[in-house]
Scaffold this active site. Structure first.
Site, PDB file in Angstrom:
ATOM      1  N   LEU A 178       3.431   6.330 -13.441  1.00 51.55           N
ATOM      2  CA  LEU A 178       2.941   7.541 -12.786  1.00 51.55           C
ATOM      3  C   LEU A 178       4.098   8.309 -12.145  1.00 51.55           C
ATOM      4  CD1 LEU A 178       2.885   7.324  -9.406  1.00 51.55           C
ATOM      5  CD2 LEU A 178       1.049   5.757  -9.906  1.00 51.55           C
ATOM      6  N   ARG A 210       0.662   1.650   8.522  1.00 50.80           N
ATOM      7  CA  ARG A 210       0.345   2.249   7.221  1.00 50.80           C
ATOM      8  C   ARG A 210      -1.126   1.996   6.854  1.00 50.80           C
ATOM      9  NH1 ARG A 210       3.939   2.842   1.765  1.00 50.80           N
ATOM     10  NH2 ARG A 210       4.756   4.641   2.813  1.00 50.80           N
ATOM     11  N   GLU A 234       4.380   0.668 -13.864  1.00 49.42           N
ATOM     12  CA  GLU A 234       3.620   1.891 -13.607  1.00 49.42           C
ATOM     13  C   GLU A 234       4.475   3.097 -13.976  1.00 49.42           C
ATOM     14  OE1 GLU A 234       0.346   2.277 -12.820  1.00 49.42           O
ATOM     15  OE2 GLU A 234       1.173   4.153 -13.540  1.00 49.42           O
ATOM     16  N   PHE A 236      11.407  15.800  -2.774  1.00 51.07           N
ATOM     17  CA  PHE A 236      12.265  15.694  -3.966  1.00 51.07           C
ATOM     18  C   PHE A 236      11.696  16.459  -5.151  1.00 51.07           C
ATOM     19  CE2 PHE A 236      10.505  12.710  -7.130  1.00 51.07           C
ATOM     20  CZ  PHE A 236       9.454  12.126  -6.440  1.00 51.07           C
ATOM     21  N   CYS A 265      12.859   6.313  -7.964  1.00 47.80           N
ATOM     22  CA  CYS A 265      13.037   5.489  -9.157  1.00 47.80           C
ATOM     23  C   CYS A 265      14.286   5.749  -9.984  1.00 47.80           C
ATOM     24  CB  CYS A 265      11.826   5.655 -10.070  1.00 47.80           C
ATOM     25  SG  CYS A 265      10.404   4.797  -9.405  1.00 47.80           S
ATOM     26  N   ALA A 283       0.855  -1.203   0.000  1.00 49.92           N
ATOM     27  CA  ALA A 283       0.000   0.000   0.000  1.00 49.92           C
ATOM     28  C   ALA A 283       0.879   1.237   0.000  1.00 49.92           C
ATOM     29  CB  ALA A 283      -0.911  -0.020   1.224  1.00 49.92           C
ATOM     30  N   ASN A 330       8.105  -2.539  -2.316  1.00 54.07           N
ATOM     31  CA  ASN A 330       9.293  -1.773  -2.672  1.00 54.07           C
ATOM     32  C   ASN A 330      10.480  -2.689  -3.005  1.00 54.07           C
ATOM     33  OD1 ASN A 330       8.772  -2.354   0.007  1.00 54.07           O
ATOM     34  ND2 ASN A 330      10.286  -0.918   0.750  1.00 54.07           N
ATOM     35  N   GLY A 361       1.138   1.313  -5.159  1.00 54.90           N
ATOM     36  CA  GLY A 361      -0.032   0.465  -4.925  1.00 54.90           C
ATOM     37  C   GLY A 361      -1.274   1.252  -4.523  1.00 54.90           C
ATOM     38  N   ALA A 366      12.681   3.919 -19.825  1.00 54.97           N
ATOM     39  CA  ALA A 366      11.949   5.191 -19.770  1.00 54.97           C
ATOM     40  C   ALA A 366      12.524   6.049 -18.651  1.00 54.97           C
ATOM     41  CB  ALA A 366      10.458   4.934 -19.548  1.00 54.97           C
ATOM     42  N   LYS A 374      10.412  -0.115 -18.825  1.00 56.82           N
ATOM     43  CA  LYS A 374      10.242   0.725 -17.632  1.00 56.82           C
ATOM     44  C   LYS A 374      11.589   1.294 -17.195  1.00 56.82           C
ATOM     45  CE  LYS A 374       8.953   2.641 -13.959  1.00 56.82           C
ATOM     46  NZ  LYS A 374       7.907   3.132 -13.178  1.00 56.82           N
TER      47      LYS A 374
HETATM   48  C1  UDX Z   1       7.111   1.406  -5.856  1.00 53.26           C
HETATM   49  C2  UDX Z   1       7.602   0.205  -6.623  1.00 53.26           C
HETATM   50  O1  UDX Z   1       7.029  -0.902  -6.137  1.00 53.26           O
HETATM   51  C3  UDX Z   1       9.083   0.207  -6.691  1.00 53.26           C
HETATM   52  O2  UDX Z   1       9.572  -0.889  -7.344  1.00 53.26           O
HETATM   53  C4  UDX Z   1       9.406   1.435  -7.458  1.00 53.26           C
HETATM   54  O3  UDX Z   1      10.723   1.487  -7.846  1.00 53.26           O
HETATM   55  C5  UDX Z   1       9.028   2.606  -6.615  1.00 53.26           C
HETATM   56  O4  UDX Z   1       7.673   2.567  -6.408  1.00 53.26           O
HETATM   57  P1  UDX Z   1       6.495   2.317  -3.629  1.00 53.26           P
HETATM   58  O5  UDX Z   1       5.046   2.077  -3.789  1.00 53.26           O
HETATM   59  O6  UDX Z   1       6.999   3.698  -3.881  1.00 53.26           O
HETATM   60  O7  UDX Z   1       7.297   1.321  -4.541  1.00 53.26           O
HETATM   61  O8  UDX Z   1       7.072   1.777  -2.270  1.00 53.26           O
HETATM   62  P2  UDX Z   1       6.599   2.077  -0.818  1.00 53.26           P
HETATM   63  O9  UDX Z   1       5.867   3.358  -0.763  1.00 53.26           O
HETATM   64  O10 UDX Z   1       7.789   1.840   0.038  1.00 53.26           O
HETATM   65  O11 UDX Z   1       5.512   0.933  -0.561  1.00 53.26           O
HETATM   66  C6  UDX Z   1       5.752  -0.407  -0.515  1.00 53.26           C
HETATM   67  C7  UDX Z   1       4.807  -1.015   0.514  1.00 53.26           C
HETATM   68  O12 UDX Z   1       4.931  -2.434   0.451  1.00 53.26           O
HETATM   69  C8  UDX Z   1       5.076  -0.615   1.958  1.00 53.26           C
HETATM   70  O13 UDX Z   1       3.906  -0.087   2.520  1.00 53.26           O
HETATM   71  C9  UDX Z   1       5.484  -1.933   2.647  1.00 53.26           C
HETATM   72  O14 UDX Z   1       5.023  -2.007   3.984  1.00 53.26           O
HETATM   73  C10 UDX Z   1       4.797  -2.945   1.762  1.00 53.26           C
HETATM   74  N1  UDX Z   1       5.399  -4.292   1.824  1.00 53.26           N
HETATM   75  C11 UDX Z   1       6.713  -4.474   1.587  1.00 53.26           C
HETATM   76  C12 UDX Z   1       4.579  -5.384   2.103  1.00 53.26           C
HETATM   77  O15 UDX Z   1       3.384  -5.237   2.340  1.00 53.26           O
HETATM   78  N2  UDX Z   1       5.129  -6.637   2.110  1.00 53.26           N
HETATM   79  C13 UDX Z   1       6.447  -6.844   1.890  1.00 53.26           C
HETATM   80  O16 UDX Z   1       6.900  -8.001   1.914  1.00 53.26           O
HETATM   81  C14 UDX Z   1       7.264  -5.726   1.612  1.00 53.26           C
HETATM   82  C1  UDX Z   2       9.480   9.272 -12.272  1.00 53.27           C
HETATM   83  C2  UDX Z   2       8.924   9.115 -13.692  1.00 53.27           C
HETATM   84  O1  UDX Z   2       8.613  10.413 -14.210  1.00 53.27           O
HETATM   85  C3  UDX Z   2       7.694   8.218 -13.682  1.00 53.27           C
HETATM   86  O2  UDX Z   2       7.238   7.996 -15.020  1.00 53.27           O
HETATM   87  C4  UDX Z   2       8.050   6.885 -13.031  1.00 53.27           C
HETATM   88  O3  UDX Z   2       6.923   6.042 -12.966  1.00 53.27           O
HETATM   89  C5  UDX Z   2       8.622   7.108 -11.653  1.00 53.27           C
HETATM   90  O4  UDX Z   2       9.745   7.986 -11.723  1.00 53.27           O
HETATM   91  P1  UDX Z   2       8.843  10.695 -10.145  1.00 53.27           P
HETATM   92  O5  UDX Z   2      10.117  10.171  -9.561  1.00 53.27           O
HETATM   93  O6  UDX Z   2       7.612  10.652  -9.330  1.00 53.27           O
HETATM   94  O7  UDX Z   2       8.506   9.948 -11.501  1.00 53.27           O
HETATM   95  O8  UDX Z   2       9.070  12.236 -10.515  1.00 53.27           O
HETATM   96  P2  UDX Z   2       9.525  13.076 -11.782  1.00 53.27           P
HETATM   97  O9  UDX Z   2       8.508  14.121 -12.009  1.00 53.27           O
HETATM   98  O10 UDX Z   2       9.917  12.257 -12.914  1.00 53.27           O
HETATM   99  O11 UDX Z   2      10.800  13.826 -11.192  1.00 53.27           O
HETATM  100  C6  UDX Z   2      11.976  13.143 -10.813  1.00 53.27           C
HETATM  101  C7  UDX Z   2      13.033  14.125 -10.380  1.00 53.27           C
HETATM  102  O12 UDX Z   2      13.499  14.891 -11.479  1.00 53.27           O
HETATM  103  C8  UDX Z   2      12.554  15.140  -9.342  1.00 53.27           C
HETATM  104  O13 UDX Z   2      13.544  15.343  -8.371  1.00 53.27           O
HETATM  105  C9  UDX Z   2      12.304  16.391 -10.150  1.00 53.27           C
HETATM  106  O14 UDX Z   2      12.406  17.570  -9.399  1.00 53.27           O
HETATM  107  C10 UDX Z   2      13.397  16.283 -11.182  1.00 53.27           C
HETATM  108  N1  UDX Z   2      13.084  17.022 -12.411  1.00 53.27           N
HETATM  109  C11 UDX Z   2      12.034  16.658 -13.196  1.00 53.27           C
HETATM  110  C12 UDX Z   2      13.869  18.111 -12.774  1.00 53.27           C
HETATM  111  O15 UDX Z   2      14.841  18.468 -12.074  1.00 53.27           O
HETATM  112  N2  UDX Z   2      13.567  18.780 -13.929  1.00 53.27           N
HETATM  113  C13 UDX Z   2      12.537  18.432 -14.750  1.00 53.27           C
HETATM  114  O16 UDX Z   2      12.356  19.091 -15.798  1.00 53.27           O
HETATM  115  C14 UDX Z   2      11.740  17.336 -14.361  1.00 53.27           C
END
Ligand code: UDX
Ligand code: UDX
Length: 480
Positions: free
Chosen positions: A171, A42, A169, A342, A280, A13, A94, A17, A227, A224
């Site tokens: 997003l 959480r 994903e 960030f 990411c 979650a 994660n 997720g 990208a 992924k």
């Molecule tokens: C996601 C993607 O899954 C990761 O691969 C990507 O690179 C970043 O985004 P994210 O949703 O951001 O991860 O991670 P996080 O917010 O840390 O959430 C993961 C959740 O999974 C946590 O709430 C954690 O408690 C849960 N978890 C983890 C479980 O429920 N079971 C586990 O075994 C491990």
């Molecule tokens: C990124 C990808 O955009 C998304 O498609 C993927 O699923 C997850 O990783 P996110 O990390 O949420 O998303 O943020 P993003 O808006 O891409 O920004 C990443 C970092 O780059 C941030 O620190 C942002 O401030 C920086 N950034 C982004 C810049 O410095 N300049 C820009 O023009 C855009």
């Protein structure tokens, strides 16, 4: 055979997720969606009646939760039970970079994903489609499949069958809901056509068919990583040129505009800043580096690794620049840090440039007063270590100036954070910071007063007109 999906379980979650399942629930009222997580804290936040307490801040998320929660969307820790009931399971846990062992510092730690696969293998019933939602190294689907297939019940029980799909994903945090509601594309990789169609049918409730791409599973996983690597490479490219602009008298905004009008380059993602953060970019590039080295493609690995190296260099460059301008020492000086997330519109601090820059300044003995509209002081505590116990707001009367050990405090009010400071450093492009009254600021800072705009959100004329010293990222015109 077409599979009809009635019950979805999402394990994890988190930032991915939670919002992803909320949007699916909103768009598909006939599908029951159960999000499960091993963390009771959480889950309690996802279930809180006060929607301001949701564990993730995303514009629009609260409204969807209000509409769907406890109708066709639930959050719980009942992992086994919800897996058993599901026709489709999303793995959204994660996958941090390994900190020790083989591949430490580069490869992803897949222990959570493996644990999930084992849990699914144990508790699933009948036929189940398992969808990789986490960003994973190429070929992870194979691992998941092997674990699932090894788990057959005693001969008198019904045989379990599985299909594994990759559905990365894309997003971005801060715009997660609109990205999910109108994605540029949805990517589904897999071997089983029936499973691919079952997942496509869910998305077709709101995504036009031509935007749903089908590929083989390895292409999907690699797309992924690629990208994110391309996007991060753009940020390192523009940040590298920002340094050159500062040295030559050029202005990065003008350069970005000029190159962005070339339709082959395009104008998006060309904002220079304090270096990319987020969960990411760095992780995915390092995965690509690891993969390339594994296949002996060392030049490819070096190429991508340089994107991360440039980002690290750029972040330290900013700390050094602040120190240089404050007469080469920040020891005992009050520096106001505006923004810790960030990027704007998220409370996420993973890999934020603010961590590196603040640590550099603390190391040099600075007193940091940090403000962020969404990041909590507890989170900053996790990222930087102990918050100072004594509030040094009566800063001008301090007597331990020369032996000062770096300290930080959190301050809710922007102007209190700025009061008596020697420098203000903007690290996140929050709207609040675009509306600061600089005439007021000029009266409450210690002189000489420096404003460092690492996000390029301020107008130089306005700042300079109040007698403030101004540095803006990539703006060489300020130095000539
Ligand atoms: C996601 C993607 O899954 C990761 O691969 C990507 O690179 C970043 O985004 P994210 O949703 O951001 O991860 O991670 P996080 O917010 O840390 O959430 C993961 C959740 O999974 C946590 O709430 C954690 O408690 C849960 N978890 C983890 C479980 O429920 N079971 C586990 O075994 C491990
Ligand atoms: C990124 C990808 O955009 C998304 O498609 C993927 O699923 C997850 O990783 P996110 O990390 O949420 O998303 O943020 P993003 O808006 O891409 O920004 C990443 C970092 O780059 C941030 O620190 C942002 O401030 C920086 N950034 C982004 C810049 O410095 N300049 C820009 O023009 C855009």
């Amino acid at each position: 055979m077409t599979f009809e999906i009635k019950n979805i379980c999402c394990i994890g979650a988190g930032y991915v997720g939670g919002p992803t399942m909320s949007v699916i629930a909103d768009k598909c009222p006939n599908i029951n969606i159960n999000v499960v997580d091993k963390s009771p804290e959480r889950i309690a936040l996802w279930n809180s009646s006060n929607l301001e307490l949701l564990p993730i801040y995303e514009p629009g998320l609260d409204k969807i939760i209000a509409r769907c929660r406890d109708k066709n969307l639930t959050f719980s820790t009942k992992i086994k039970e919800k897996i058993s009931a599901a026709d489709m399971i999303f793995i959204s846990v994660n996958t941090p970079t390994k900190t020790k062992g083989i591949g430490a510092g580069q490869a992803s730690d897949l222990k959570w994903v493996e644990a999930c696969a084992r849990e699914v293998a144990l508790s699933a019933k009948g036929h189940t489609i398992v969808v990789e939602k986490s960003t994973l190294p190429v070929k992870t689907a194979e691992v998941i499949k092997t674990i699932l297939e090894a788990s057959q019940p005693n001969s008198n029980e019904l045989k379990k069958t599985f299909d594994v799909l990759s559905n990365p994903e894309f997003l971005a945090e801060g715009s997660a809901i609109s990205d999910l509601e109108s994605p540029d594309r949805v990517l589904i990789g897999g071997e089983s056509n029936d499973a691919i169609i079952a997942l496509s049918n869910i998305y077709r409730n709101w995504v036009p068919t031509e935007k749903i791409l089908h590929t083989n599973i390895w292409s999907s996983e690699l797309s992924k990583l690629t990208a994110n690597a391309f996007l991060a490479q753009r940020i390192s490219s523009i940040n590298s040129i920002s340094a050159l602009c500062e040295s030559t008298g050029a202005d990065i905004r003008e350069v970005a505009r000029a190159i962005g009008l070339d339709s082959r380059i395009g104008s998006k993602f060309l904002n220079c800043g304090p270096g990319f953060g987020g969960s990411c970019f760095k992780k995915d590039i390092l995965n690509l580096v690891y993969l390339s080295r594994y296949y002996n493609l060392n030049e490819v690995a070096d190429f991508w690794e340089s994107v991360v190296k440039l980002n690290n260099w750029h972040q330290h460059r900013l700390s050094e620049l602040i120190i240089q301008n404050l007469f080469k020492t920040v020891c005992g000086k009050k520096i106001c840090i505006l923004g810790f997330a960030f990027k704007a519109n998220t409370n996420d601090t993973r890999e934020t440039a603010a961590i590196k820059i603040c640590k550099d300044l603390l190391e040099e003995g600075a007193f940091l007063c940090i403000n962020d509209p969404k990041v909590s002081k507890e989170q900053i505590h996790n990222d930087l270590g102990l918050e100072s116990l004594k509030s040094l707001t009566n800063y001008s009367k301090r007597d331990d100036f020369f032996n000062f050990e770096g300290q930080w405090i959190f301050e809710d009010s922007i102007y209190k954070a700025i009061e008596n400071s020697d420098a203000v450093v903007i690290l996140t492009e929050w709207d609040e910071y675009k509306k600061i009254n600089w005439s007021k600021v000029a009266k409450i800072m210690r002189k000489p007063s420096w404003i460092f705009d690492a996000r390029s959100i301020l107008e130089s004329k306005e700042i300079i007109s109040h007698g403030l010293l101004f540095w803006r990222i990539g703006d060489g015109s300020l130095n000539v």
